[in-house]
Design a protein around this motif. Structure first.
Motif, PDB file in Angstrom:
ATOM      1  N   ASP A  87       0.820  -1.209   0.000  1.00 12.59           N
ATOM      2  CA  ASP A  87       0.000   0.000   0.000  1.00 12.59           C
ATOM      3  C   ASP A  87       0.857   1.263   0.000  1.00 12.59           C
ATOM      4  OD1 ASP A  87      -2.327  -1.443  -0.077  1.00 12.59           O
ATOM      5  OD2 ASP A  87      -2.739  -1.305   2.072  1.00 12.59           O
ATOM      6  N   ASP A  88       1.957   1.218   0.769  1.00 12.72           N
ATOM      7  CA  ASP A  88       2.869   2.363   0.798  1.00 12.72           C
ATOM      8  C   ASP A  88       3.473   2.614  -0.593  1.00 12.72           C
ATOM      9  OD1 ASP A  88       2.382   2.605   3.487  1.00 12.72           O
ATOM     10  OD2 ASP A  88       4.302   1.754   4.149  1.00 12.72           O
ATOM     11  N   GLN A  96       0.886   4.238  -2.821  1.00 18.82           N
ATOM     12  CA  GLN A  96       0.713   5.660  -2.487  1.00 18.82           C
ATOM     13  C   GLN A  96       1.802   6.501  -3.138  1.00 18.82           C
ATOM     14  OE1 GLN A  96       0.456   5.702   1.805  1.00 18.82           O
ATOM     15  NE2 GLN A  96      -1.614   6.518   1.703  1.00 18.82           N
ATOM     16  N   THR A  97       3.021   5.964  -3.138  1.00 13.96           N
ATOM     17  CA  THR A  97       4.141   6.695  -3.718  1.00 13.96           C
ATOM     18  C   THR A  97       3.999   6.821  -5.230  1.00 13.96           C
ATOM     19  OG1 THR A  97       5.465   5.567  -2.051  1.00 13.96           O
ATOM     20  CG2 THR A  97       6.666   6.859  -3.654  1.00 13.96           C
TER      21      THR A  97
END
Length: 195
Positions: A188-189, A192-193
């Motif tokens: 998920d991180d 997001q990036t």
């Protein structure tokens, strides 16, 4: 979107934005074609891996490995950890076993390396989620970057950590740092990036 759809979204991103990530062209180099042919690990392979290391892999890691048992030369986990950009390749279960023979194959606390870490360094690295080791048998590397930085599953977290959390071993200067509570959060991180 489930985990595998998210991974597919990242794969697409890597193929389309390899220059931005400072990677070779995966299509031109044939990495993408090779990657597409990599099968998932069978339930038996996953189970015998767990038995060998006497662990229970987190559900999302099993899901990931059922989809792809490694990524060969394709960097499927392009991440930013502590402002450092690293594009990790997923290791196959077999590579993980091999790597464990020489890396994270013993327990050694940071304090055992006074030439490398001052008390201040160790204090700076202190994290109530991670035990203060440099090497730990209960850390299982599963993704690597440049043969020197690794993402690892932590099966012996400290008080505020949780089993199966992801740590990052960064080489030169060496440090072990917290990356995510698990592979789902890590993915998920990344999304997001890149979104």
């Amino acid at each position: 979107m489930d985990l595998i759809q998210k991974i597919k979204r990242i794969e697409q991103y890597v193929v389309e934005n390899f220059e931005e990530l400072d990677l070779d062209d995966p299509i031109e180099e044939g990495y993408w074609e090779e990657y597409q042919e990599i099968p998932g690990a069978s339930p038996n392979e996953i189970e015998s891996f767990e038995k060998k290391f006497n662990i229970k892999l987190p559900k999302d890691i099993k899901e990931l490995y059922s989809y792809k048992n490694g990524s060969k030369y394709l960097s499927v986990l392009p991440s930013v950890i502590h402002d450092v950009e690293m594009s990790f390749n997923l290791m196959s279960l077999e590579q993980m076993e091999k790597t464990k023979q020489y890396f994270q194959n013993r327990d050694a606390l940071l304090t055992e390396f006074p030439d490398f870490f001052t008390e201040e360094d160790i204090e700076k690295m202190r994290d109530s989620r991670i035990k203060p080791y440099l090497f730990h048998r209960q850390w299982i590397p599963f993704a690597e970057y440049c043969d020197s930085c690794f993402l690892m599953l932590d099966f012996d977290p400290d008080k505020e950590g949780r089993e199966g959390q992801i740590l990052c071993y960064i080489h030169d200067p060496d440090e072990v740092t917290y990356a995510a509570s698990g592979v789902s959060e890590f993915v998920d991180d990344i999304l997001q990036t890149i979104d």
